[in-house]
Design an enzyme around this catalytic site. Structure first.
Site, PDB file in Angstrom:
ATOM      1  N   HIS A  48      51.426  30.045  55.784  1.00 10.84           N
ATOM      2  CA  HIS A  48      52.044  30.175  54.628  1.00 10.84           C
ATOM      3  C   HIS A  48      51.523  31.825  53.786  1.00 10.84           C
ATOM      4  O   HIS A  48      52.533  32.824  53.060  1.00 10.84           O
ATOM      5  CB  HIS A  48      51.150  29.108  52.859  1.00 10.84           C
ATOM      6  CG  HIS A  48      52.287  28.182  53.492  1.00 10.84           C
ATOM      7  ND1 HIS A  48      53.259  28.073  53.854  1.00 10.84           N
ATOM      8  CD2 HIS A  48      51.311  27.372  53.338  1.00 10.84           C
ATOM      9  CE1 HIS A  48      53.529  26.924  53.558  1.00 10.84           C
ATOM     10  NE2 HIS A  48      52.399  26.094  53.417  1.00 10.84           N
ATOM     11  N   LEU A 106      67.508  45.547  42.780  1.00 12.92           N
ATOM     12  CA  LEU A 106      67.087  44.475  43.489  1.00 12.92           C
ATOM     13  C   LEU A 106      66.625  43.696  42.465  1.00 12.92           C
ATOM     14  O   LEU A 106      66.229  43.625  41.994  1.00 12.92           O
ATOM     15  CB  LEU A 106      66.824  44.842  45.062  1.00 12.92           C
ATOM     16  CG  LEU A 106      66.711  43.196  45.781  1.00 12.92           C
ATOM     17  CD1 LEU A 106      67.679  42.923  46.282  1.00 12.92           C
ATOM     18  CD2 LEU A 106      65.619  43.401  46.328  1.00 12.92           C
ATOM     19  N   ASP A 140      61.783  28.619  55.893  1.00 11.55           N
ATOM     20  CA  ASP A 140      61.065  27.518  56.714  1.00 11.55           C
ATOM     21  C   ASP A 140      60.447  28.249  57.588  1.00 11.55           C
ATOM     22  O   ASP A 140      60.741  28.603  58.446  1.00 11.55           O
ATOM     23  CB  ASP A 140      61.835  27.120  57.058  1.00 11.55           C
ATOM     24  CG  ASP A 140      61.487  24.977  56.795  1.00 11.55           C
ATOM     25  OD1 ASP A 140      60.347  24.467  56.775  1.00 11.55           O
ATOM     26  OD2 ASP A 140      62.618  23.952  57.293  1.00 11.55           O
TER      27      ASP A 140
HETATM   28  C1  FPP Z   1      58.350  26.174  54.227  1.00 11.47           C
HETATM   29  O1  FPP Z   1      57.343  25.947  55.546  1.00 11.47           O
HETATM   30  C2  FPP Z   1      57.184  26.730  53.339  1.00 11.47           C
HETATM   31  C3  FPP Z   1      57.857  27.108  51.888  1.00 11.47           C
HETATM   32  C4  FPP Z   1      57.399  25.238  51.480  1.00 11.47           C
HETATM   33  C5  FPP Z   1      56.738  27.730  51.275  1.00 11.47           C
HETATM   34  C6  FPP Z   1      57.194  28.928  51.134  1.00 11.47           C
HETATM   35  C7  FPP Z   1      56.769  29.903  50.591  1.00 11.47           C
HETATM   36  C8  FPP Z   1      56.125  31.070  51.179  1.00 11.47           C
HETATM   37  C9  FPP Z   1      57.043  32.123  52.324  1.00 11.47           C
HETATM   38  C10 FPP Z   1      55.695  32.493  50.368  1.00 11.47           C
HETATM   39  C11 FPP Z   1      56.197  32.497  48.831  1.00 11.47           C
HETATM   40  C12 FPP Z   1      55.637  34.166  48.829  1.00 11.47           C
HETATM   41  C13 FPP Z   1      55.492  34.653  48.204  1.00 11.47           C
HETATM   42  C14 FPP Z   1      55.323  35.670  47.684  1.00 11.47           C
HETATM   43  C15 FPP Z   1      57.292  34.410  46.846  1.00 11.47           C
HETATM   44  P1  FPP Z   1      57.116  24.585  56.027  1.00 11.47           P
HETATM   45  O2  FPP Z   1      55.377  24.675  55.719  1.00 11.47           O
HETATM   46  O3  FPP Z   1      57.521  23.461  55.672  1.00 11.47           O
HETATM   47  O4  FPP Z   1      56.926  24.859  57.309  1.00 11.47           O
HETATM   48  P2  FPP Z   1      57.004  23.475  58.046  1.00 11.47           P
HETATM   49  O5  FPP Z   1      58.455  23.028  58.506  1.00 11.47           O
HETATM   50  O6  FPP Z   1      56.856  24.398  59.642  1.00 11.47           O
HETATM   51  O7  FPP Z   1      55.599  22.908  58.299  1.00 11.47           O
END
Ligand code: FPP
Length: 243
Positions: free
Chosen positions: A41, A136, A24
């Site tokens: 992202h 893994l 997050d």
């Molecule tokens: C939360 O940040 C993150 C997500 C909803 C997406 C997680 C995805 C990735 C990290 C990319 C994954 C990629 C691969 C290659 C596995 P948020 O947008 O909720 O952050 P915020 O709470 O600050 O708004």
């Protein structure tokens, strides 16, 4: 502390078999820099890649789950959803050979049917290309929700015609979408919120929880090791009396 010193220290004590990560804070990381959420992202995906590569190389933990997209994430703007799916598809297509060579076996947890066809195809290809790997186990929770997972287990039990007396915690556990994985020992959430947000519910029963304010794009191997060290300092008694 030096990473190598931390690693050596960690190997002296039991490590978790399964670590799950709630990634997050991508949006806030971008906002703090005046950048679009998509950039958060993108950086989040790079942080994920770095961590996976490190974990596969050091062989500290045999199972890692990444919470990449929840059943609630559909409420985000369409553009953001499409960007996240394209990041994942890109990752699977471009990094597949690297994943396979690093000994990573991919698992998918979630309702695949609702994902775009191209992403489903990339997932299927990655699952079969990495099936034989053992270094893994990397489970990606995609269109996953803890409540969905429990309902999925119930649906399978009903479809198999299981009677009430045949349903035990152990038999039910195997029917869950996570039935092929060991239970998570440690759940790490970055980004400062202290909640599970409909991630693992049944599976989290005895997991240790680790929360950090670090935003996901800034979460690196060193902090991962610090979380493992914190885990090793905890007493797990699974509801029994502590001697
Ligand atoms: C939360 O940040 C993150 C997500 C909803 C997406 C997680 C995805 C990735 C990290 C990319 C994954 C990629 C691969 C290659 C596995 P948020 O947008 O909720 O952050 P915020 O709470 O600050 O708004």
């Amino acid at each position: 502390m030096e990473i190598d010193q931390l690693l050596a220290e960690l190997r002296q004590k039991p490590l978790p078999r399964h670590v799950a990560l709630i990634m997050d804070g991508n949006g806030r990381w971008a906002k703090a820099r005046g950048l679009p959420r998509s950039e958060g992202h993108r950086q989040g995906a790079l942080a994920t890649e770095r961590l996976i590569r490190f974990a596969a190389e050091k062989k500290l933990v045999p199972y890692i789950t990444l919470f990449a997209f929840s059943t609630e994430n559909w409420a985000r703007p369409r553009q953001e959803i499409e960007f996240l799916f394209s990041l994942l598809e890109d990752f699977l297509r471009k990094k597949l050979r690297e994943l396979a060579e690093a000994g990573i076996r991919l698992w998918l947890l979630g309702d695949m049917d609702k994902l775009p066809g191209r992403l489903q195809a990339a997932i299927r290809e990655a699952l079969s290309a990495t099936e034989g790997n053992r270094d893994l186990n990397l489970a990606v929770a995609l269109n996953f929700g803890g409540r969905w997972a429990i309902l999925e287990g119930v649906r399978r039990a009903l479809a198999q015609g299981l009677g009430p007396e045949e349903l035990t915690e152990e038999s039910f556990r195997k029917l869950l979408p996570t039935g092929g994985l060991p239970e998570p020992d440690l759940i790490i959430r970055t980004g400062g919120h202290q909640r599970l947000s409909n991630f693992f519910l049944w599976e989290a029963a005895y997991a240790e929880l680790y929360f950090t304010p670090t935003l996901w794009p800034d979460f690196g191997p060193e902090e991962f090791l610090l979380a493992l060290r914190d885990f090793q300092g905890r007493t797990r008694n699974f509801g029994r009396a502590v001697e």
